[in-house]
Design an enzyme around this catalytic site. Structure first.
Site, PDB file in Angstrom:
ATOM      1  CE  LYS A 196      -4.315  -1.895   1.656  1.00  0.00           C
ATOM      2  NZ  LYS A 196      -3.940  -3.312   1.911  1.00  0.00           N
TER       3      LYS A 196
HETATM    4  C1  LIG Z   1      -4.482  -4.432   1.227  1.00  0.00           C
HETATM    5  C2  LIG Z   1      -3.720  -5.696   1.101  1.00  0.00           C
HETATM    6  C3  LIG Z   1      -4.078  -6.699   0.177  1.00  0.00           C
HETATM    7  C4  LIG Z   1      -5.316  -6.607  -0.680  1.00  0.00           C
HETATM    8  O1  LIG Z   1      -5.203  -5.635  -1.693  1.00  0.00           O
HETATM    9  P1  LIG Z   1      -6.500  -5.071  -2.434  1.00  0.00           P
HETATM   10  O2  LIG Z   1      -6.010  -3.946  -3.254  1.00  0.00           O
HETATM   11  O3  LIG Z   1      -7.447  -4.625  -1.332  1.00  0.00           O
HETATM   12  O4  LIG Z   1      -7.078  -6.194  -3.237  1.00  0.00           O
HETATM   13  C5  LIG Z   1      -3.275  -7.822   0.070  1.00  0.00           C
HETATM   14  N1  LIG Z   1      -2.174  -7.975   0.853  1.00  0.00           N
HETATM   15  C6  LIG Z   1      -1.792  -7.030   1.745  1.00  0.00           C
HETATM   16  C7  LIG Z   1      -0.589  -7.288   2.589  1.00  0.00           C
HETATM   17  C8  LIG Z   1      -2.540  -5.865   1.907  1.00  0.00           C
HETATM   18  O5  LIG Z   1      -2.161  -4.944   2.811  1.00  0.00           O
END
Ligand SMILES: *Cc1c(COP(=O)(O)O)cnc(C)c1O
Length: 468
Positions: A113
């Protein structure tokens, strides 16, 4: 570039308008009027670009109301080796012949993120300064999103972050990550309650429109368009890293929750990147796997959401999924509106026996689900065979990715977090602690700055009033 709503009844907007907004005025999501189509020449030129150069080429297509020089300054300041621990920003490494890991988790909070959120922080600061506005970001977190938002917004002018988390219920590492921040514009509020209490408070404050307006309350949620487009960049980067020519196809395995990450892959493919399959991996919360297998989208009531060892994928519905459904229906906003009203009324929609279901195959999605036992087994096997440690979410992606691997098509598995964040499951799988990245060994011993409040809307409002 004009942005329209997936529900077709909101006025068109520019990038800067959708940057700071949430849902469109008709309840839909912002989406470009059309995706830019890349020529073979353009794609050939992009092959040799650095991450920063590539990010600029892609962002300028979608954020064409920001001056080029300004965009370049923002990108150059964001994607640095100092912030992402390598000049590649998203380095690729081999797991086994034909299988690669795209490292998206080398930013400050050790999860993917950061890639989008760090850029969002810089874009927010620039937009707020231009409009002479302030923003108080209010959010609830049980871990990943909250810390990524805080590290993106720390020290930025015009922005404060008020982040609610359940008191004493996050892992020691995640707590330390957030609470050790000493920046005066970051407020950690530990709520005596559970995550749902935190989320309910955020909803209640946001529903008080007078308070919301008076205190310039906003959010950084997963439907933010700028986050999606920032994620498009690394699909290109990953593709170029594992191919020699643009004739080749590549498949990507994506651990999926709210469909943000894989939505960016869908957009990269729609622009002309030669992606063969987008391999969608869920954990036990398999609402999206079910859709791609059956054509039925059935959201789960919150009491049926499993708490798993890949917690950032524990979702009841996928907030970005509507963007894909818009494309799947041939960009038919009336249909999208009808389908998502149906979800609100009945909790589901069913595309079997519709022309949309027949078209699904054209979009190159395949899917699968992974369980706790699969996760442990994958973490063990990867460690035994390659000596590399992967986190639980990445393991879900690898497990499902390998099930769909095809001869002659490189498979790129997206690494969405580092194992250091999920040490409990790593210990369960491997009987030892994960490696802690350099500079973070001491994190849990740093002084922490936070305020404990009761699960009480008025108390949180008072706190915001007193600090903004
Ligand atoms: C947020 C997150 C996801 C999922 O991603 P999306 O964009 O919501 O599909 C997967 N793995 C981790 C470690 C995350 O923080």
């Amino acid at each position: 570039m004009r942005y329209i709503s997936t529900r077709g009844a909101a006025p068109a907007a520019q990038f800067s308008d959708v940057l700071l907004g949430g849902l469109m005025s008709d309840g839909g999501l912002a989406i470009p009027e059309s995706y830019p189509q890349l020529s073979a020449t353009q794609l050939a030129q992009w092959r040799t670009l650095s991450y920063r150069e590539l990010a600029l080429e892609i962002m300028r297509l979608y954020a064409d109301d920001i001056a080029d020089a300004e965009l370049r300054r923002i990108i150059d300041a964001t994607y640095t080796a100092a912030v992402f621990r390598s000049d590649d920003i998203t380095p690729v490494r081999q797991l086994q012949p034909g299988v690669h890991i795209l490292g998206l988790s080398n930013g400050p909070t050790l999860a993917f993120k950061d890639v989008a959120m760090q850029l969002l922080g810089a874009l927010f600061e620039q937009a707020l300064a231009r409009e002479r506005r302030e923003l108080n970001i209010l959010g609830a977190t049980s871990g990943d999103t909250g810390s990524a938002a805080e590290y993106a917004m720390r020290g930025r002018r015009g922005v404060r972050v008020f982040m609610l988390s359940p008191h004493r219920r996050m892992s020691a590492f995640q707590t330390a990550q957030m609470f050790s921040l000493q920046d005066p514009n970051i407020y950690n509020i530990a709520i005596r309650g559970v995550f749902d209490d935190c989320q309910d408070i955020v909803k209640a404050v946001s529903n008080d429109l007078a308070f919301k307006t008076r205190h310039h309350i906003g959010t950084v949620n997963s439907i933010n368009w700028a986050r999606i487009v920032a994620q498009v960049v690394y699909y290109f980067k990953g593709y170029f890293a594992v191919t020699q020519s643009n004739e080749q196809q590549v498949s990507f395995a994506v651990p999926t929750g709210n469909f943000g990450n894989i939505c960016a892959g869908h957009i990269a493919r729609s622009m002309g990147l030669p992606i063969r399959n987008l391999i969608l991996a869920t954990n036990e919360n398999n609402v999206l796997d079910e859709f791609f297998r059956s054509g039925v989208y059935r959201v789960r009531p919150s009491n049926q959401v499993h708490q798993t060892s890949s917690p950032s994928m524990d979702i009841s519905k996928a907030s970005n999924f509507e963007r894909f459904v818009y494309d799947l229906t041939g960009r038919n906003a009336a249909q999208v509106r009808e389908l998502f009203h149906q979800v609100e009324r009945t909790g589901q929609f069913d595309l079997t026996r519709t022309p949309h279901h027949a078209r699904l195959a054209q979009f190159g999605f395949v899917s699968g689900a992974s369980s706790h036992a699969d996760r442990l087994e994958t973490i063990r096997r990867v460690y035994r065979d390659s000596g590399q440690m992967v986190d639980t979410h990445t393991a879900d992606g690898i497990k499902v990715g390998l099930e769909h691997q095809e001869a002659g098509v490189p498979l790129v598995c997206l690494e969405t977090a580092l194992p250091a964040k999920f040490s409990e499951t790593i210990r369960e799988a491997l009987g030892r602690d994960p490696e802690i990245p350099k500079g973070l060994e001491n994190l849990e011993h740093l002084p922490q700055r936070y305020t404990v409040l009761d699960a009480d809307v008025a108390a949180v409002k008072d706190f915001i009033t007193g600090n903004s």
